[in-house]
Design a protein around this motif. Structure first.
Motif, PDB file in Angstrom:
ATOM      1  N   GLY A 112      41.296  22.694  44.956  1.00 26.97           N
ATOM      2  CA  GLY A 112      41.680  23.760  45.863  1.00 26.97           C
ATOM      3  C   GLY A 112      42.373  24.910  45.152  1.00 26.97           C
ATOM      4  O   GLY A 112      43.367  25.457  45.640  1.00 26.97           O
ATOM      5  N   ILE A 113      41.860  25.279  43.974  1.00 32.80           N
ATOM      6  CA  ILE A 113      42.486  26.327  43.170  1.00 32.80           C
ATOM      7  C   ILE A 113      42.360  27.674  43.876  1.00 32.80           C
ATOM      8  O   ILE A 113      41.268  28.063  44.310  1.00 32.80           O
ATOM      9  CB  ILE A 113      41.836  26.411  41.772  1.00 32.80           C
ATOM     10  N   ALA A 114      43.448  28.374  44.007  1.00 35.34           N
ATOM     11  CA  ALA A 114      43.447  29.718  44.595  1.00 35.34           C
ATOM     12  C   ALA A 114      43.300  30.734  43.465  1.00 35.34           C
ATOM     13  O   ALA A 114      44.228  30.915  42.669  1.00 35.34           O
ATOM     14  CB  ALA A 114      44.737  29.953  45.368  1.00 35.34           C
ATOM     15  N   PRO A 169      44.518  37.228  41.785  1.00 31.10           N
ATOM     16  CA  PRO A 169      44.347  38.132  40.635  1.00 31.10           C
ATOM     17  C   PRO A 169      45.078  37.649  39.389  1.00 31.10           C
ATOM     18  O   PRO A 169      44.577  37.785  38.268  1.00 31.10           O
ATOM     19  CB  PRO A 169      44.911  39.463  41.146  1.00 31.10           C
ATOM     20  N   GLY A 170      46.263  37.054  39.575  1.00 37.04           N
ATOM     21  CA  GLY A 170      47.010  36.545  38.421  1.00 37.04           C
ATOM     22  C   GLY A 170      46.295  35.397  37.750  1.00 37.04           C
ATOM     23  O   GLY A 170      46.216  35.330  36.514  1.00 37.04           O
ATOM     24  N   ALA A 171      45.737  34.457  38.548  1.00 39.24           N
ATOM     25  CA  ALA A 171      45.019  33.311  37.989  1.00 39.24           C
ATOM     26  C   ALA A 171      43.751  33.761  37.271  1.00 39.24           C
ATOM     27  O   ALA A 171      43.407  33.245  36.200  1.00 39.24           O
ATOM     28  CB  ALA A 171      44.680  32.316  39.094  1.00 39.24           C
ATOM     29  N   VAL A 172      43.051  34.733  37.861  1.00 41.10           N
ATOM     30  CA  VAL A 172      41.837  35.257  37.220  1.00 41.10           C
ATOM     31  C   VAL A 172      42.187  35.927  35.898  1.00 41.10           C
ATOM     32  O   VAL A 172      41.486  35.755  34.887  1.00 41.10           O
ATOM     33  CB  VAL A 172      41.123  36.254  38.161  1.00 41.10           C
ATOM     34  N   ALA A 173      43.283  36.681  35.883  1.00 42.69           N
ATOM     35  CA  ALA A 173      43.705  37.356  34.650  1.00 42.69           C
ATOM     36  C   ALA A 173      44.036  36.337  33.564  1.00 42.69           C
ATOM     37  O   ALA A 173      43.649  36.510  32.400  1.00 42.69           O
ATOM     38  CB  ALA A 173      44.910  38.249  34.934  1.00 42.69           C
ATOM     39  N   ILE A 174      44.738  35.253  33.925  1.00 38.86           N
ATOM     40  CA  ILE A 174      45.071  34.223  32.939  1.00 38.86           C
ATOM     41  C   ILE A 174      43.801  33.584  32.390  1.00 38.86           C
ATOM     42  O   ILE A 174      43.669  33.361  31.178  1.00 38.86           O
ATOM     43  CB  ILE A 174      45.976  33.147  33.570  1.00 38.86           C
ATOM     44  N   ALA A 175      42.839  33.299  33.288  1.00 36.37           N
ATOM     45  CA  ALA A 175      41.588  32.681  32.850  1.00 36.37           C
ATOM     46  C   ALA A 175      40.823  33.590  31.899  1.00 36.37           C
ATOM     47  O   ALA A 175      40.289  33.137  30.878  1.00 36.37           O
ATOM     48  CB  ALA A 175      40.726  32.336  34.066  1.00 36.37           C
ATOM     49  N   ILE A 201      47.281  28.149  35.503  1.00 34.76           N
ATOM     50  CA  ILE A 201      46.341  28.355  36.607  1.00 34.76           C
ATOM     51  C   ILE A 201      46.545  27.306  37.688  1.00 34.76           C
ATOM     52  O   ILE A 201      46.521  27.604  38.893  1.00 34.76           O
ATOM     53  CB  ILE A 201      44.889  28.315  36.085  1.00 34.76           C
ATOM     54  N   LEU A 202      46.753  26.064  37.277  1.00 33.13           N
ATOM     55  CA  LEU A 202      46.946  24.972  38.232  1.00 33.13           C
ATOM     56  C   LEU A 202      48.340  24.981  38.864  1.00 33.13           C
ATOM     57  O   LEU A 202      48.571  24.311  39.876  1.00 33.13           O
ATOM     58  CB  LEU A 202      46.726  23.626  37.541  1.00 33.13           C
ATOM     59  N   GLY A 203      49.274  25.707  38.238  1.00 31.88           N
ATOM     60  CA  GLY A 203      50.655  25.671  38.714  1.00 31.88           C
ATOM     61  C   GLY A 203      51.296  24.329  38.478  1.00 31.88           C
ATOM     62  O   GLY A 203      52.149  23.879  39.249  1.00 31.88           O
ATOM     63  N   LYS A 204      50.908  23.675  37.384  1.00 31.30           N
ATOM     64  CA  LYS A 204      51.362  22.325  37.067  1.00 31.30           C
ATOM     65  C   LYS A 204      52.390  22.381  35.943  1.00 31.30           C
ATOM     66  O   LYS A 204      52.213  23.094  34.955  1.00 31.30           O
ATOM     67  CB  LYS A 204      50.157  21.476  36.629  1.00 31.30           C
TER      68      LYS A 204
END
Length: 267
Positions: free
Chosen positions: A137-139, A142-148, A223-226
């Motif tokens: 359920g990864i959201a 924009p921040g997650a996309v930038a990190i990826a 990205i996972l917030g883990k």
């Protein structure tokens, strides 16, 4: 013509040559997709048999797998010229032709043989990212996309640096040594799993010598917030991909040293 337009012209010529044999290009691409698919089955079998591995779920590992294979697919397409430097350029004397051209050698080698077939591994990686997104359920903010994207760019730089080092060895060995595959394909295999699963000495190798953890493990955690089981702060995943570019710069430093040793074929 400037260097960048020339690079795209070389890539276009390479792709155009492969497109003249569409059936061959398609079969090679499908072969790459199916070949990496066997690795996916191995990952699935591991989690199907044992369930979670030290608290890591299959969706999380799928994200590692997907991003690392995207990185390597792009780097492998760009670095093919370094991979075959010994057999196709040094042994035949064709490297002299590149030296006579008033353009950067690295650019000429990267545009020399841009393989369509690497699209198969890239699609496999994107499919695993989609699977991980569905499982966890990864959201994709924009921040997650930038990190990826930053992680992929750093990973491409890192794997390209490994291929540059492999090509540099050919100045001494003439043929590229298979031992270099320990860092290319072996590196892909190692980075597909969380760093926390490995022994301490191996974690140090993957962080400070060949910084695969910096372009895969820490960004994926962000990205996972883990939280990192090893205790690294969350901000590390935002800056660690820069290690890939540092590694590439160091690889080109070694490349320039090897280039000074080149003395042509004598023919």
């Amino acid at each position: 013509m400037g260097s960048i337009p020339l690079f795209f012209r070389l890539v276009g010529a390479s792709l155009g040559g492969q497109a003249r044999y569409p059936a061959s290009a398609l079969m090679l691409t499908v072969g790459q997709f199916l070949g990496t698919g066997i690795e996916v089955i191995a990952v699935w079998a591991l989690f199907h048999r044992f369930g979670d591995v030290q608290g890591w779920r299959i969706g999380e590992v799928a994200l590692f797998y997907g991003l690392v294979n995207c990185m390597f697919a792009l780097a492998d397409a760009l670095g093919r010229g370094f991979d075959v430097l010994g057999t196709e350029f040094l042994r035949t004397g064709a490297f002299d032709r590149l030296l006579l051209r008033p353009r950067p050698l690295a650019l000429q080698l990267m545009g020399n043989d841009f393989r369509i077939s690497r699209l198969g591994r890239l699609l496999q990686g994107l499919a695993m990212v989609a699977f991980a997104t569905q499982q966890m359920g990864i959201a994709w903010t924009p921040g997650a996309v930038a990190i990826a994207l930053i992680a992929i760019a750093g990973g491409v730089a890192l794997f390209l640096g490994i291929l540059v080092l492999q090509g540099t060895l050919a100045f001494w060995t003439v043929e590229s040594l298979e031992i270099a595959n320990v860092l290319t394909y072996g590196g892909v295999q190692a980075a597909q799993y969380p760093l926390a699963l490995y022994a301490r000495w191996f974690r140090r190798v993957l962080t400070f010598i060949v910084p695969l953890a910096c372009v895969a493990y820490y960004p994926v955690l962000a990205i996972l917030g883990k939280a990192d089981p090893l205790g690294a702060p969350a901000w590390v995943g935002l800056v660690s991909p820069l290690a890939g570019f540092v590694f590439l710069a160091a690889a080109f430093g070694v490349w320039r040293f090897g280039l000074r040793r080149y003395a042509s074929t004598g023919s």
